[in-house]
Design an enzyme around this catalytic site. Structure first.
Site, PDB file in Angstrom:
ATOM      1  N   SER A  67     -13.099  23.731 -40.166  1.00 56.02           N
ATOM      2  CA  SER A  67     -13.707  23.040 -41.310  1.00 56.02           C
ATOM      3  C   SER A  67     -13.087  21.650 -41.408  1.00 56.02           C
ATOM      4  O   SER A  67     -13.163  20.876 -40.454  1.00 56.02           O
ATOM      5  CB  SER A  67     -13.508  23.844 -42.594  1.00 56.02           C
ATOM      6  OG  SER A  67     -14.236  23.282 -43.663  1.00 56.02           O
ATOM      7  N   THR A  68     -12.441  21.323 -42.512  1.00 59.49           N
ATOM      8  CA  THR A  68     -11.872  19.984 -42.691  1.00 59.49           C
ATOM      9  C   THR A  68     -10.905  19.638 -41.554  1.00 59.49           C
ATOM     10  O   THR A  68      -9.954  20.369 -41.304  1.00 59.49           O
ATOM     11  CB  THR A  68     -11.124  19.894 -44.033  1.00 59.49           C
ATOM     12  OG1 THR A  68     -11.968  20.369 -45.065  1.00 59.49           O
ATOM     13  CG2 THR A  68     -10.703  18.467 -44.316  1.00 59.49           C
ATOM     14  N   HIS A 120     -17.944  23.624 -40.246  1.00 60.09           N
ATOM     15  CA  HIS A 120     -18.588  23.336 -41.526  1.00 60.09           C
ATOM     16  C   HIS A 120     -18.982  21.863 -41.581  1.00 60.09           C
ATOM     17  O   HIS A 120     -18.122  20.990 -41.630  1.00 60.09           O
ATOM     18  CB  HIS A 120     -17.631  23.623 -42.693  1.00 60.09           C
ATOM     19  CG  HIS A 120     -17.239  25.065 -42.800  1.00 60.09           C
ATOM     20  ND1 HIS A 120     -16.075  25.470 -43.407  1.00 60.09           N
ATOM     21  CD2 HIS A 120     -17.848  26.203 -42.384  1.00 60.09           C
ATOM     22  CE1 HIS A 120     -15.982  26.789 -43.366  1.00 60.09           C
ATOM     23  NE2 HIS A 120     -17.045  27.246 -42.746  1.00 60.09           N
ATOM     24  N   MET A 125     -10.206  23.811 -44.959  1.00 59.08           N
ATOM     25  CA  MET A 125      -9.927  24.130 -46.352  1.00 59.08           C
ATOM     26  C   MET A 125     -10.580  25.462 -46.712  1.00 59.08           C
ATOM     27  O   MET A 125     -11.733  25.697 -46.395  1.00 59.08           O
ATOM     28  CB  MET A 125     -10.480  23.018 -47.245  1.00 59.08           C
ATOM     29  CG  MET A 125     -10.254  23.228 -48.734  1.00 59.08           C
ATOM     30  SD  MET A 125     -10.822  21.785 -49.683  1.00 59.08           S
ATOM     31  CE  MET A 125     -12.603  21.894 -49.491  1.00 59.08           C
ATOM     32  N   ASP A 168     -12.382  30.855 -45.089  1.00 55.97           N
ATOM     33  CA  ASP A 168     -13.448  31.334 -44.221  1.00 55.97           C
ATOM     34  C   ASP A 168     -12.910  31.570 -42.815  1.00 55.97           C
ATOM     35  O   ASP A 168     -12.251  30.704 -42.236  1.00 55.97           O
ATOM     36  CB  ASP A 168     -14.595  30.310 -44.182  1.00 55.97           C
ATOM     37  CG  ASP A 168     -15.819  30.835 -43.470  1.00 55.97           C
ATOM     38  OD1 ASP A 168     -16.022  32.067 -43.456  1.00 55.97           O
ATOM     39  OD2 ASP A 168     -16.592  30.019 -42.940  1.00 55.97           O
TER      40      ASP A 168
END
Length: 357
Positions: A178-179, A204, A297, A300
């Protein structure tokens, strides 16, 4: 979080600064501590009071938002949410923002008084709250937000138990991020040879931008990289990236792995969800799979990685020092879902060796 979340709004439009201040003030847990019309004014205000979150436009006077984002991340990392219509119309700019550490990218049009809706406002405020609990430092302590509802992978896969799967020794790598994942995935894929095992990836990012991300990587890597389409074969020398706003599942037909692109509810507040991909890998590939959870972040992928480990897969987490956000890997480590914790630059070599010491 006992104290209010402090937000600094950086935007060249006085009207938009007022609009955003009003929206944030409607939530008792959030407050706009200050606003700034450009990065230089913002930097002066940050020297007086450090915010928990910064919202930022890209196109501003004296310094553009991407340059300011890079300075923030290199000098005093603070979660940044980019709010700009310009960036949504420029895929390369979007990728740069995510690569340099923006935790979310949104369009200004969504905040238009004639278009805004309660569901979007709730999502925006939830993003603020989750981001505020993620400190982008080497001493990160992540606490997942208590925002409901939050569906699990059951919402997409149910309790499927595949039957009569034909045995194969082909390995498949599944990866979630993600991030900070834009850069991390690039580093990993660029280190792989042309005959690397098949790879399936969930990153993401917004809809319509995963194709540009895949195309850019395809030009940099020895392997083929493409945005996944329903039914695509997972094969040696190919990486498939989940299309934005769609879940991606690993499936098996005979001896051949393939992917299924599917709609469905948000899982862990994401679509695509890493947990959905990882659970499908546990079900259909088991011990023939390798799961890698990178910077991001939230949580998940943690439960899905545990399912993979219990199914006999090898599991890897990116280490804290090389993560932009040590949220997702940390959650997986905390539930004992990880066999090996590695710096980003060592993951590719470790996977290719096929040794799990």
């Amino acid at each position: 979080m006992s104290e209010k979340i402090k937000v600094l709004i950086v935007d060249g439009s006085a009207i938009f600064r007022q609009t955003l201040t009003k929206i944030l003030s409607a939530d008792p847990a959030i407050e706009s501590i200050s606003t700034a019309s450009d990065p230089f004014i913002a930097a002066n205000k940050m020297a007086v009071e450090v915010p928990d979150i910064i919202t930022m436009e890209v196109e501003m006077n004296r310094m553009n938002g991407i340059t300011f984002l890079k300075k923030i991340m290199s000098q005093h990392p603070i979660p940044v949410i980019i709010i700009s219509d310009l960036i949504l119309d420029n895929k390369e700019l979007m990728l740069k923002a995510l690569e340099h550490g923006a935790v979310e990218v949104m369009g200004k049009k969504m905040f238009d008084a004639t278009e805004i809706n309660a569901e979007f406002l709730q999502k925006f405020r939830d993003t603020i709250k989750r981001a505020a609990q993620t400190k982008l430092t080497k001493k990160l302590i992540f606490e997942p937000a208590s925002v409901q509802p939050k569906f699990t992978a059951d919402a997409v896969l149910g309790h499927v138990k595949p039957k009569n799967l034909i045995y194969t020794t082909d390995r498949v790598i599944v990866l979630g991020a993600s991030t900070g994942g834009i850069k991390a995935i690039s580093v990993f894929l660029e280190a792989l040879p042309a005959d690397a095992p098949g790879i399936v990836i969930v990153q993401h990012m917004p809809e319509n931008f995963t194709k540009s991300f895949a195309e850019r990587l395809n030009g940099l890597c020895k392997i083929e990289v493409k945005e996944a389409e329903d039914g695509d074969i997972v094969k040696q020398g190919r990486a498939l990236i989940a299309p934005g706003n769609h879940h991606l599942l690993l499936k098996k037909r005979g001896r051949q792995y393939y992917v299924e692109v599917r709609d469905g509810p948000l899982v862990n507040r994401h679509r695509p969800s890493v947990d959905v991909l990882f659970r499908s890998a546990a079900l259909y590939a088991g011990r023939n799979s390798v799961g890698i959870l990178m910077t991001g972040m939230g949580d998940d992928g943690a439960k899905g990685l545990l399912e993979m480990k219990l199914a006999g897969a090898r599991t890897i987490a990116q280490d804290e020092k090389s993560c932009i956000v040590f949220g997702m890997p940390k959650e997986a480590i905390m539930i004992n879902a990880v066999d090996k914790i590695l710096p980003l630059h060592e993951i590719a070599g470790y996977v290719l060796k096929g040794t799990y010491v």
